[in-house]
Scaffold this motif. Structure first.
Motif: not given
Length: 146
Positions: A32-51
């Motif tokens: 939600k907080i990434l500026p427009d400079n970021y695209s194709e954002y995807e969490v591939r594993e985990g999702g919170t902190g380490a790992g």
């Protein structure tokens, strides 16, 4: 090769635990907080902190786009390290503070080019990345109402 570094910091009127949780939340807050400079954002594993393993493309300039696949580690409480599998790019998030206030420091380093190209990279790239990180931290402050 020459190491290039960009550092950005901001204070927040929010509890340190709240800010740490927000920074570590790759599935919710980060997207939600990434500026427009970021695209194709995807969490591939985990999702919170380490790992967590997260992917994005970062448009640093009109012509320069980095395809990043990052492994997240937490070497100590309040410190997240995002290491790019595709390059030497490493971003360290440090969140310190108290029950009333927090500070966030983002430090990104990478091995830059040599010669005249390296001179321009070391001169201009950190300022551009600081601007992107400033916007990201501003968006975080809005999200936290801090």
């Amino acid at each position: 090769m020459n190491q290039v570094q960009a550092v950005t910091a901001r204070s927040f009127a929010a509890p340190v635990d709240t800010v740490r949780a927000a920074v570590a939340d790759y599935t919710g807050v980060r997207s939600k907080i990434l500026p427009d400079n970021y695209s194709e954002y995807e969490v591939r594993e985990g999702g919170t902190g380490a790992g967590t393993v997260v992917h994005w493309k970062l448009q640093a300039t009109k012509k320069r786009v980095r395809d990043c696949l990052l492994d997240v580690s937490e070497p100590q409480p309040g410190t997240l390290v995002e290491a790019d599998r595709n390059s030497t790019l490493v971003t360290t998030w440090t969140v310190d503070g108290s029950a009333d206030a927090a500070s966030v420091r983002i430090a990104t380093t990478w091995e830059g080019a040599n010669g005249i190209g390296g001179f321009f990279e070391r001169t201009f790239a950190p300022a551009g990345l600081r601007g992107i990180h400033d916007e990201l931290l501003s968006n975080l402050a809005k999200h936290l109402n801090a």
